[in-house]
Write an enzyme that holds these catalytic residues in place. Sequence first.
Site, PDB file in Angstrom:
ATOM      1  N   HIS A   1      44.442  -6.459  69.176  1.00 36.07           N
ATOM      2  CA  HIS A   1      44.529  -5.700  67.929  1.00 36.07           C
ATOM      3  C   HIS A   1      45.035  -4.285  68.186  1.00 36.07           C
ATOM      4  CE1 HIS A   1      40.772  -4.368  69.666  1.00 36.07           C
ATOM      5  NE2 HIS A   1      40.821  -3.303  68.876  1.00 36.07           N
TER       6      HIS A   1
ATOM      7  N   ASP B   1      43.906  -0.602  66.603  1.00 35.73           N
ATOM      8  CA  ASP B   1      42.710  -0.175  65.870  1.00 35.73           C
ATOM      9  C   ASP B   1      42.973   0.121  64.400  1.00 35.73           C
ATOM     10  OD1 ASP B   1      41.056  -0.432  68.032  1.00 35.73           O
ATOM     11  OD2 ASP B   1      41.120   1.682  68.584  1.00 35.73           O
TER      12      ASP B   1
ATOM     13  N   HIS C   1      45.374  -3.736  72.217  1.00 36.16           N
ATOM     14  CA  HIS C   1      44.428  -3.875  73.314  1.00 36.16           C
ATOM     15  C   HIS C   1      43.399  -4.935  72.973  1.00 36.16           C
ATOM     16  CE1 HIS C   1      42.821  -0.916  70.539  1.00 36.16           C
ATOM     17  NE2 HIS C   1      41.609  -1.261  70.941  1.00 36.16           N
TER      18      HIS C   1
ATOM     19  N   ARG D   1      33.299   6.008  70.909  1.00 34.74           N
ATOM     20  CA  ARG D   1      34.747   6.075  70.637  1.00 34.74           C
ATOM     21  C   ARG D   1      35.024   7.034  69.478  1.00 34.74           C
ATOM     22  NH1 ARG D   1      36.926   0.826  68.131  1.00 34.74           N
ATOM     23  NH2 ARG D   1      36.040   1.897  66.338  1.00 34.74           N
TER      24      ARG D   1
END
Length: 266
Positions: A98, A100, A242, A257
């Site tokens: 995907h 993000d 990623h 994150r």
Amino acid sequence: MTVEKLNPTIGAYVSGVDLTQPFGEDVADELRRALAENLAIFLRDQPIDFAAHRRLAAVFGEAHVAPSTKPWRVPGFDEITRMHADENSTYVAGEDWHSDMSADPEPPMGSLLYLHTIPPLGGDTVFASMYAAWDALSDRMKAQLEGLSAVHDAVKAFGGLVPKGQALPCTSHPVVRIHPVTGRKALYVNRGYTTRIEGISERESEALLGFLFEHVQSPMFQCRFTWSPHAIAIWDNRCGQHMAIWDYFPQVRSGYRIQVKGEKPV
Ligand code: SIN
């Protein structure tokens, strides 16, 4: 600061900088350049706190607070998402390929993931260059895809994970986008979020997306980062995808994150 490429296509280790302390604009410039040139950069032994994480993210822009992260936000820090897996986990974030939050109208340009705790083995993250994926297509396929748009739906990624009734974004983006910094073309469909190519039949869309989802997984476009405690990965969502590898259950992998605001893909 030293930048050491992992391979010719994507990924670089960055060392010779202490991100736990305030740093100057020269370091910020070098970090931005390293990311633009390498799509994903990795730094080890950086035990950052929330303030240092915020400072580092600010190098790349203002924080992006995605609607989909609501259940996992750190109280008092809306832009910081806790990323945690242990023996009670039934899923981990980002297990499929995907980019993000690609269902957001203006998806984050990049993400900065800091892990303080890692499993004894496993838990790598794999990154793939969507410049390389685009470049490797034939001219005929590129001509077919140019000008098409695809629907990205956060229900595909988060549908079963967020509280019932939570609104999730769904947006149409170009299948190939131009990176605003490098000017290069990057393929912009991903298995995690993309549900349909518009303007062609359902069957054609399924076949084309199936091909593209396979295509982006080629090892030719990839690098793989093996984490160490207090490492940081910074990646560009506009030209890369990623995938988090959950091969360490029931061990603990934990950190935080921050995502950085991006622009409407064009
Ligand atoms: C993500 O997709 O943002 C998470 C990646 C990871 O946990 O390695």
